[in-house]
Design a protein around this motif. Structure first.
Motif, mmCIF file in Angstrom:
data_model
loop_
_atom_site.group_PDB
_atom_site.id
_atom_site.type_symbol
_atom_site.label_atom_id
_atom_site.label_comp_id
_atom_site.label_asym_id
_atom_site.label_seq_id
_atom_site.Cartn_x
_atom_site.Cartn_y
_atom_site.Cartn_z
ATOM 1 N N GLU A 35 13.186 8.683 -42.132
ATOM 2 C CA GLU A 35 13.656 8.274 -40.814
ATOM 3 C C GLU A 35 13.621 9.463 -39.865
ATOM 4 N N GLN A 36 12.431 9.950 -39.641
ATOM 5 C CA GLN A 36 12.266 11.107 -38.753
ATOM 6 C C GLN A 36 10.892 11.029 -38.119
ATOM 7 N N ASP A 37 10.817 11.367 -36.841
ATOM 8 C CA ASP A 37 9.518 11.386 -36.173
ATOM 9 C C ASP A 37 8.876 12.747 -36.380
ATOM 10 N N PHE A 38 7.669 12.735 -36.897
ATOM 11 C CA PHE A 38 6.939 13.986 -37.058
ATOM 12 C C PHE A 38 5.907 14.122 -35.944
ATOM 13 N N GLU A 39 5.627 15.352 -35.589
ATOM 14 C CA GLU A 39 4.588 15.603 -34.593
ATOM 15 C C GLU A 39 3.224 15.194 -35.141
ATOM 16 N N TYR A 40 2.992 15.529 -36.417
ATOM 17 C CA TYR A 40 1.718 15.191 -37.067
ATOM 18 C C TYR A 40 1.906 13.960 -37.938
#
Lengths: 465, 465
Positions: free
Chosen positions: B323-328
């Motif tokens: 549950e985390q937005d990653f840049e890549y």
């Protein structure tokens, strides 16, 4: 793969394995002898010169035997057995043998002996021979001895830069380091190579010495030492020259030349003693197979001797009066040749001798000028059988005199402003020396070609491996 | 110069000096306070962070006092006196003070604090500051720890070549080494640069890794390690990149990936423990002044933890479900970014974790192919706060498969005949890993720019000193 649970041959043979049953050994086959009722395999795992003898009591039950060759890698499970009246105290009775890696019969390291020259061509295989196994283990142990000596005395190990814009010795034999595409060199308006566009923005090369940087750190930490690679782009194909070698360069603040000489003597004796006490197997091997004299006895003598001291000027007198013809004429001002150095240490003093206070003209710019204005506080330590083994000096710590000497040598002062700053702000008398690591290993072991004391030597025309 | 007879401040303050009278101290002035009836000088000799307090009870009798500045080097003779109820237990009452080297008032290291950025400009003076004295002593001690760990386990220290014709990682970021006069390049008939006329007779560069050569030596000696300089001509101006750094590369014969991971874990814990036990002064300093967390506590936790293991494929699943937005974006086949690595070790596993079996496409040619045909026996060890700290693998020991992978990567097999020979003659499963020395020092200390953990950093545009 039993990496942690196998026993190393060294531990087995030195009696450090207590439980004699259910032993796993991993190693390479040196020889195999098979007869109807018994078979023997000598196995080596690189932990020691000695092989472990594997005994197969029922060869007919080991079908694998026929596929085992010299050089094959094996996993052997079995139990240890004491044997009496033999050089080795233990052998291993095999219960299970597994070939890990085959070795075809074109393997070049069969039982016959190869010349050192030939082995250099196959430098990727030669560490598997007795001699080069010993050499590599010796090198490792003696490296550790270097660190032990200095760490136990409160010296700090420092990593000085390999890529540098300096030329410490001013000798000019520097490999260029560049990120340029040589097919497409950037040029200035004048048509010259534009180094400002190279990776570091200026001309850079591989270090010939870490001394100048070591002086920086000694001026803060007190006692420091380097131990790292050093380079010379010298087109010499001799038994004593390689383009890349490892150097040890201690630098001590608040230390004058006499004290420097004491550190040199202490350090050399420590290394000799360490070799005799901690590298017994290697020294016995060198003594028997390599050296053309009794190295063990020689080192014991050196440890007991007090190194002598003589000034360059007195040494010249001794050489002039010597009843020996030298190839190179002797007069005050010459750089001593090996023949001169060996006469001094072997014939005249009959022990190691420190020659001090050389003419300024033949030494580097950073050495401390004596009051006579013509000699500097340099020292070369000469040892029998080789000549110079260590070179050192007390450094010029007086700002004005250092600037004067650098100007006389036409050096660019701007580039050394940081080096001069050491003399501006809280300058201290300081000294240091350099010891070529390969040189001392050759001396202790009796190995007489530097290409055989370094795993992958770099020489003109040779950067293989 | 009293090099041998003076007492070092470290020994004095740690109570190792027994005779309290007639003491000589050699060092540099950190501060001076003079009043009518008493004067104090704090002196540092580089042996420890702490200064020794020199007390002058009759300042009017010491004319020299007025010429003493911060940075001056002194020789002080006097006696030691115990003091109660203070942090330090001993001070020195001066009987004689001699200025060894003056320090003019334009000396930049006055009592005020300088930024790390500024200190990098004066890298020749910064070792004299508290922080960089600590950093340099720490680096020296931790270097020794590296050697101790391996030597005590029977590993052999090896010196692999710096100048090489190989490109281990195939990354192409290699500094060229040459003896050419760039203003006068020799050309072939076709007008191309004629490398056969260069010093080594072929194109050479600075090593990016000693691994291939370490494999040679492991195939003979069993367990080996390198610890030497390594280079990348990478035009990155980040806090984590330098062009020249020191690497530690162990290589173990008869060792599979699981065993390799155990060595990695043992080694890292040994270094953490060594820092806590043998570098108490340095760790206390880092904890108080440098790190933005409690490094001592963190290291203690790491030592107690069992590092976790997860396959790359499972790690990708974890990241996709995170549950985390990653840049890549995350999908099977990507190279893990630091954000991914940190999520895994910090948020998911909450401890160090070894990620194994990466896709073959994103790893080097020499890693052992898994039976699935698409992953290789690679491992990256991730630690909280940084991500990857160690990279390693089990090597491909099967001749045919290695040739196949090298062909797929369009490598010149001829140039690696020696490397392939290791797989021909008594091949063994073997593994190893690489640890950037600066990286681990930064991790332990909390120093967050690599330029501050190496004495003379080499970066684009900067080869000074």
């Amino acid at each position: 793969m039993n990496y942690f649970t196998r026993k190393k041959v060294k531990d087995i043979l030195s009696g450090q394995v207590e439980d004699m049953s259910n032993i796993t050994v991993l190693g390479w086959v040196r020889t195999k002898r098979v007869s109807k009722n018994i078979a023997f395999i000598e196995i080596n795992d690189g932990s020691t010169l000695e092989n472990l003898q594997i005994v197969i009591l029922n060869p007919e039950e080991f079908e694998v035997l026929s596929d085992i060759n010299t050089g094959s890698s094996l996993k052997v499970v079995g139990y240890l057995d004491e044997i009496k009246g033999r050089e080795q105290s233990v052998e291993m009775k095999a219960e299970k043998i597994e070939i890990v890696g085959d070795c075809p019969s074109d393997y070049e390291l069969q039982k016959k002996r190869h010349s050192f020259e030939y082995l250099r061509e196959i430098a990727h295989l030669r560490p598997r021979t007795n001699t080069f196994g010993v050499v590599n283990r010796f090198r490792s142990k003696m490296s550790y001895a270097v660190h032990k000596f200095f760490q136990e005395r409160g010296f700090n190990y420092i990593h000085t830069p390999i890529i540098t814009a300096n030329d410490t010795e001013g000798a000019g034999e520097i490999f260029r380091v560049s990120n340029f595409d040589l097919e497409n060199l950037p040029l200035t308006d004048k048509g010259e190579v534009d180094y400002s566009q190279d990776f570091f923005g200026e001309e850079t090369g591989l270090t010939v010495s870490g001394q100048l940087e070591a002086e920086v750190l000694a001026s803060a930490l007190g006692d420091v030492y380097t131990f790292g690679p050093t380079f010379r782009a010298e087109n010499s194909n001799t038994a004593r020259h390689v383009a890349e070698f490892w150097m040890i360069e201690p630098e001590m603040a608040f230390c004058n030349l006499e004290e420097n000489m004491q550190v040199i003597e202490d350090f050399l004796k420590y290394l000799f003693k360490y070799a005799l006490e901690e590298c017994k197997e290697e020294m016995a091997f060198f003594n028997k197979w390599i050296a053309d004299d009794n190295r063990v006895e020689k080192l014991e003598e050196l440890i007991e001797s007090d190194f002598d001291r003589v000034s360059y000027t007195d040494a010249i007198e001794i050489l002039i009066e010597a009843e020996q013809d030298f190839e190179y004429d002797v007069e005050w001002g010459i750089d001593l040749q090996t023949e001169h150095e060996r006469y001094l240490t072997e014939k005249h003093f009959k022990k190691p001798v420190m020659v001090t206070d050389y003419p300024r003209e033949i030494k580097a710019f950073y050495m401390r000028l004596n009051d006579d204005g013509k000699t500097v506080r340099a020292v070369d330590c000469l040892v029998p059988g080789i000549g110079e083994i260590v070179g050192g000096s007390q450094r010029e710590e007086r700002y004005d005199l250092l600037v004067k000497m650098m100007e006389e040598d036409n050096m660019e002062l701007d580039q050394y402003d940081w080096f001069l700053d050491l003399r501006k702000y809280g300058t201290v008398p300081h000294s240091g020396f350099g010891l070529g690591f390969e040189r001392i290993l050759m001396y202790i072991s009796g190995i007489n070609n530097i290409r055989d004391i370094i795993a992958f030597p770099r020489t003109p025309g040779n950067a293989k491996f």
